[in-house]
Design an enzyme around this catalytic site. Sequence first.
Site, PDB file in Angstrom:
ATOM      1  N   ARG A 133       0.832  -1.206   0.000  1.00  0.00           N
ATOM      2  CA  ARG A 133       0.000   0.000   0.000  1.00  0.00           C
ATOM      3  C   ARG A 133       0.864   1.253   0.000  1.00  0.00           C
ATOM      4  O   ARG A 133       0.495   2.280  -0.567  1.00  0.00           O
ATOM      5  CB  ARG A 133      -0.906  -0.017   1.231  1.00  0.00           C
ATOM      6  CG  ARG A 133      -1.966   1.076   1.258  1.00  0.00           C
ATOM      7  CD  ARG A 133      -2.656   1.133   2.605  1.00  0.00           C
ATOM      8  NE  ARG A 133      -3.273  -0.107   2.983  1.00  0.00           N
ATOM      9  CZ  ARG A 133      -2.959  -0.789   4.089  1.00  0.00           C
ATOM     10  NH1 ARG A 133      -2.038  -0.340   4.909  1.00  0.00           N
ATOM     11  NH2 ARG A 133      -3.568  -1.916   4.375  1.00  0.00           N
ATOM     12  N   THR A 177     -10.603   2.560  -4.701  1.00  0.00           N
ATOM     13  CA  THR A 177     -11.258   1.349  -4.195  1.00  0.00           C
ATOM     14  C   THR A 177     -10.281   0.283  -3.735  1.00  0.00           C
ATOM     15  O   THR A 177     -10.569  -0.468  -2.803  1.00  0.00           O
ATOM     16  CB  THR A 177     -12.171   0.758  -5.300  1.00  0.00           C
ATOM     17  OG1 THR A 177     -13.146   1.742  -5.652  1.00  0.00           O
ATOM     18  CG2 THR A 177     -12.866  -0.502  -4.832  1.00  0.00           C
ATOM     19  N   VAL A 178      -9.119   0.194  -4.369  1.00  0.00           N
ATOM     20  CA  VAL A 178      -8.192  -0.907  -4.108  1.00  0.00           C
ATOM     21  C   VAL A 178      -7.784  -0.950  -2.635  1.00  0.00           C
ATOM     22  O   VAL A 178      -7.525   0.076  -2.018  1.00  0.00           O
ATOM     23  CB  VAL A 178      -6.946  -0.764  -5.001  1.00  0.00           C
ATOM     24  CG1 VAL A 178      -5.891  -1.786  -4.626  1.00  0.00           C
ATOM     25  CG2 VAL A 178      -7.331  -0.936  -6.465  1.00  0.00           C
ATOM     26  N   GLU A 179      -7.701  -2.166  -2.098  1.00  0.00           N
ATOM     27  CA  GLU A 179      -7.311  -2.420  -0.704  1.00  0.00           C
ATOM     28  C   GLU A 179      -8.238  -1.735   0.288  1.00  0.00           C
ATOM     29  O   GLU A 179      -7.813  -1.213   1.318  1.00  0.00           O
ATOM     30  CB  GLU A 179      -5.856  -1.993  -0.470  1.00  0.00           C
ATOM     31  CG  GLU A 179      -4.874  -2.825  -1.272  1.00  0.00           C
ATOM     32  CD  GLU A 179      -3.428  -2.509  -0.945  1.00  0.00           C
ATOM     33  OE1 GLU A 179      -3.188  -1.830   0.068  1.00  0.00           O
ATOM     34  OE2 GLU A 179      -2.555  -2.952  -1.696  1.00  0.00           O
ATOM     35  N   GLY A 180      -9.524  -1.753   0.002  1.00  0.00           N
ATOM     36  CA  GLY A 180     -10.507  -1.099   0.861  1.00  0.00           C
ATOM     37  C   GLY A 180     -10.716   0.314   0.395  1.00  0.00           C
ATOM     38  O   GLY A 180      -9.769   1.091   0.283  1.00  0.00           O
TER      39      GLY A 180
END
Length: 519
Positions: free
Chosen positions: A379, A500-503
């Site tokens: 992240r 949106t990615v990783e929550g």
Amino acid sequence: MGCFSWFCLITVLLWVLIYFGAPLAFGTVAVGLLLFVWTYISDSSFILFIPLWILFFAIAVPLNIRSLRKSWITENIYAMFKEILPSMSATEREALEAGSVWWDGDLFSGDPDWNKLLNYPKPTLTDEEQAFLDGPTEELCKMLDDWKITSELHDLPEEVWQFIKDNGFFGMIIPKKYGGLGFSALGHSAVVVKITSRSMAAGVTIMVPNSLGPAELILHYGTDEQKEKYLAALACGKEVPCFALTSPEAGSDAASMPDTGIVTKEDFEGEETLGIRATFDKRYITLSPVSTVIALAFHLYDPEKLLGDKEDIGITVALLPSDTPGVETRDRHNPLGVAFMNGPVRGKDIFIPVDWIVGGKDGAGKGWKMLMERLGVGRGISLPSVSVASGKLACRATGAYARVRKQFKMSVGRFEGIEEKLATIGGCTYRMDAARMMTVGAIDQGEAPSVISAIVKYNLTEDMRRVVIDSMDIHAGSGISFGPRNIMGLNYTALPIGITVEGANILTRTLIVFGQGAI
């Protein structure tokens, strides 16, 4: 002064002491002295002050004597909150405790030491990393026609795939002894920034194997046999990885995944083998349609206690060849028209030998800890790099457009309204790049800053959204019709993917930044 004025003065003093974080003993003495002055100069009888002094000592003594404070106050407050709050599962605890506390410890103290931050060494590229940027990365960018990739091919050209594999783009994080490039986090990030500024599809394709994927997990948790089998093959592109975590019913709440595996013994390749019968249904899995090896997350159960004395083993990650009979990976999703490979991973009653678990038998049930520890690193590199790439593209493309596009007989970039947007684009991009550099610098120092990476992911993807929207405002009509000369349109349509990615950022901000950060 009257009683009301003295009470107000004491209240103000307390708030000032709390605001500046004064030590408890210092605050106690300060309030005691003020109360003494009031008692001494007051015209009222001392007897009238006895209740105030009793109240003062009743509060001051337990607060300042550690053993009394702990037994009388802290334990009672803790017990009250323990009754109110839901219990924390082992999975939740692992998520909260994942990663390391870096300068974010200062940040959440409320009184950060900025000199400490400034004294961290500035990350710099090695000569080898710079040569890779100037050589293979530059050459790859020249091969990429993002409009053709998106509108005609819906995939990277075959020669681009081969170039990526041949030049080790999939093995940037893999050490040289396994055939990888052995790049730093900064080198890895710099390559992703440059490629993504040219093609979002190519950037994502290269980003994912170097972020959260089999290579990252095998490097840190794999057995020696798994490292020897997979790392060299992943580095040269012989193996193409994907990581299967998200399920249709378990997105942000990934720990509640319904995908299950049951420990059993079966005949496998002519021998009785201890293994797992797994059933899974995953979606949004990047590179799954072209993958050759899947890092599969599932909840492992051992009803016959073949692995030990526990029946509920927990989240486990196994390495599964994509061509395993019964495994489905060839369907594709369409992520807002961006042409990177993405799709579901499904399988029913698939046999997985225990040796395929990341870390072998000892890795059973440790999957959630693995994921939480490594997510913070990915992240902190991947999504900030994508955000900076969009910002730099907006600066380059929109700054030039505002110079050459004329209305009312002068460049539109000279209009104050356009200047305001250009200032935002430039300022946000500068800030994004600084945050990216700071974060990859921490990773290269050996940190796994899960909270810092969440702060950076949230803020940079939000800044990216602002920068691209401002850029689209300036391009106006030239930005809303797709075509090979529309530089920003594809970035605009891709904005929700990074958010949106990783929550989604709502979850990133509330659960990780505030929840995990405060705890």
